[in-house]
Design a protein around this motif. Sequence first.
Motif, PDB file in Angstrom:
ATOM      1  N   LYS A  13       0.815  -1.213   0.000  1.00 37.23           N
ATOM      2  CA  LYS A  13       0.000   0.000   0.000  1.00 37.23           C
ATOM      3  C   LYS A  13       0.852   1.267   0.000  1.00 37.23           C
ATOM      4  CE  LYS A  13      -3.991  -2.098   2.231  1.00 37.23           C
ATOM      5  NZ  LYS A  13      -4.906  -2.044   3.376  1.00 37.23           N
ATOM      6  N   GLY A  14       2.179   1.115   0.004  1.00 39.41           N
ATOM      7  CA  GLY A  14       3.059   2.278  -0.010  1.00 39.41           C
ATOM      8  C   GLY A  14       3.363   2.838   1.366  1.00 39.41           C
ATOM      9  N   THR A  95       2.709   8.758  -0.628  1.00 39.25           N
ATOM     10  CA  THR A  95       1.914   8.834  -1.859  1.00 39.25           C
ATOM     11  C   THR A  95       2.750   8.407  -3.061  1.00 39.25           C
ATOM     12  OG1 THR A  95       2.530  11.134  -2.229  1.00 39.25           O
ATOM     13  CG2 THR A  95       0.490  10.724  -0.961  1.00 39.25           C
ATOM     14  N   ALA A  96       2.059   8.061  -4.144  1.00 45.72           N
ATOM     15  CA  ALA A  96       2.741   7.637  -5.369  1.00 45.72           C
ATOM     16  C   ALA A  96       3.717   8.698  -5.900  1.00 45.72           C
ATOM     17  CB  ALA A  96       1.720   7.247  -6.433  1.00 45.72           C
ATOM     18  N   ARG A  99       6.827   8.416  -3.783  1.00 46.36           N
ATOM     19  CA  ARG A  99       7.540   7.162  -4.076  1.00 46.36           C
ATOM     20  C   ARG A  99       8.234   7.233  -5.429  1.00 46.36           C
ATOM     21  NH1 ARG A  99       2.506   4.920  -2.424  1.00 46.36           N
ATOM     22  NH2 ARG A  99       2.212   4.071  -4.529  1.00 46.36           N
ATOM     23  N   ASP A 100       7.567   7.845  -6.396  1.00 47.26           N
ATOM     24  CA  ASP A 100       8.140   7.970  -7.737  1.00 47.26           C
ATOM     25  C   ASP A 100       9.384   8.858  -7.727  1.00 47.26           C
ATOM     26  OD1 ASP A 100       6.118   6.346  -8.709  1.00 47.26           O
ATOM     27  OD2 ASP A 100       4.960   8.011  -9.565  1.00 47.26           O
ATOM     28  N   LYS A 105      11.244   1.155  -4.257  1.00 45.49           N
ATOM     29  CA  LYS A 105      10.740  -0.184  -4.534  1.00 45.49           C
ATOM     30  C   LYS A 105      10.427  -0.807  -3.173  1.00 45.49           C
ATOM     31  CE  LYS A 105      13.918  -0.262  -8.429  1.00 45.49           C
ATOM     32  NZ  LYS A 105      14.816   0.824  -8.034  1.00 45.49           N
TER      33      LYS A 105
END
Length: 152
Positions: A13-14, A95-96, A99-100, A105
Motif C-alpha cells: 500500500k506504499g 503517496t505515489a 515514491r516515484d 521499490k
Amino acid sequence: MFRGANAINLDVKGRVTIPTRYRQLLLDDCQGQLVCTIDTQQSCLLLYPLTEWEEIELKLSKLSSMIPHERRLQRLLLGYALEGAMDKSGRFLLTAPLRDHANLKKEIMLVGQLNRFEIWDAETWQAQVEADIETEKSGPFELSEKLQDFSL
C-alpha cells in the motif's frame, strides 16, 4: 534525535513502518504527526516530525515568490509536502508521487539525520554511500569553515 541507517520494507500500500526505537520519541514530540517531502538535491525523501517541519515552513514563508529560485524551492518542498500520522502499527503512508520521486521499490532505507529522516531506495542508498566514500578518499578539496575544525 535520529541517527542510524535502517533497512525496512515498503508494503504493497506504499506504507513505511517506522522502527520501534523511534516511535515513542515521535509520539512524545509530535503525537506521531509527520511531514514527508522531496529532497531537491537527490533522489530521496525527507521525513520530518511535524514540529521540525513547522520550522521549515516558517523559513519558506519568508522567501520571496518574486525571486525565481526562492519560488521554485517553495513550490517543490511545499507542493510535495504530505502531512499524516503514524498509525497504531507505526506505519506512515507515502503517496505515489513521493515514491516515484525517490524511485522507491520494496527495499528501502530510513536514514536518521538528527532532526529528520531520509528515505532512500536501498540500491540507490548503497550507491550514494559508495560515491560519498570515494569522494572523501579522492583527496584534497577545500573544506568549509565548519569542517576545518571537525574531527572524529
